[in-house]
Enzyme design. Sequence first.
Site, PDB file in Angstrom:
ATOM      1  N   ASN A  25       0.740  -1.081  -0.387  1.00 14.17           N
ATOM      2  CA  ASN A  25      -0.029  -0.360  -0.434  1.00 14.17           C
ATOM      3  C   ASN A  25       0.860   1.322   0.126  1.00 14.17           C
ATOM      4  OD1 ASN A  25      -1.899   2.079   1.625  1.00 14.17           O
ATOM      5  ND2 ASN A  25      -3.612   0.657   0.934  1.00 14.17           N
ATOM      6  N   SER A  49      -4.674  -0.309  -2.960  1.00 16.65           N
ATOM      7  CA  SER A  49      -5.218   1.065  -2.343  1.00 16.65           C
ATOM      8  C   SER A  49      -6.903   1.015  -1.939  1.00 16.65           C
ATOM      9  CB  SER A  49      -5.900   1.976  -3.823  1.00 16.65           C
ATOM     10  OG  SER A  49      -6.125   2.922  -3.572  1.00 16.65           O
ATOM     11  N   GLU A  50      -6.919   1.828  -0.852  1.00 20.80           N
ATOM     12  CA  GLU A  50      -8.258   1.794   0.023  1.00 20.80           C
ATOM     13  C   GLU A  50      -9.614   1.644   0.176  1.00 20.80           C
ATOM     14  OE1 GLU A  50      -5.169   4.199   1.484  1.00 20.80           O
ATOM     15  OE2 GLU A  50      -5.502   3.442   0.982  1.00 20.80           O
ATOM     16  N   ASN A  51      -8.982   2.269  -1.273  1.00 22.58           N
ATOM     17  CA  ASN A  51     -10.400   2.747  -1.610  1.00 22.58           C
ATOM     18  C   ASN A  51     -10.774   0.839  -3.209  1.00 22.58           C
ATOM     19  OD1 ASN A  51      -8.301   3.052  -3.904  1.00 22.58           O
ATOM     20  ND2 ASN A  51      -9.746   4.488  -4.805  1.00 22.58           N
TER      21      ASN A  51
END
Length: 161
Positions: A25, A49-51
């Site tokens: 990340n 990606s945290e989205n």
Amino acid sequence: MDKQLQRKKIIQRAAQEIKSDMVINLGIGMPTLVANEINNHVENVFFQSENGLLGIGPYPTDAEVDPDLINAGKETVTAAKGASYFDNAESFAMIRGGHIDLAILGGMEVSQRGDLANYMIPGKLVKGMGGAMDLVVGAQKVVVIMDHMNKHGESKIKAQC
């Protein structure tokens, strides 16, 4: 030393932490540039990606821009071959479950003990902490990269955050 050269050295050093077969990340800002500095012998690296994207590819050309395909910093990206999309809950389950090998985050301040302030400095506008809180406890390894001085020439390395 020139500020751009200093930043490039920091980014290149962070890239040395990347090994083959890692899930990584990259935080917002300077960390996103680390992907450009990966050694040629490193293979099968997956950027998360945290989205909700695993398999972030390089930045798009003007012809490739898809405004719906963004990273956590709201920058347009491409999807690498074999990429997968998932919702935010699944993304944070991946992070909180310890499935991120390396998180490279930006910092506003770091303490001499390694404490990280990466979303707020007292008295400044707060944008929100994003996924950093989860990444610092869920990733197997965390690397923080940042300029060492703020725009006023003061050290960003503090006795205490």
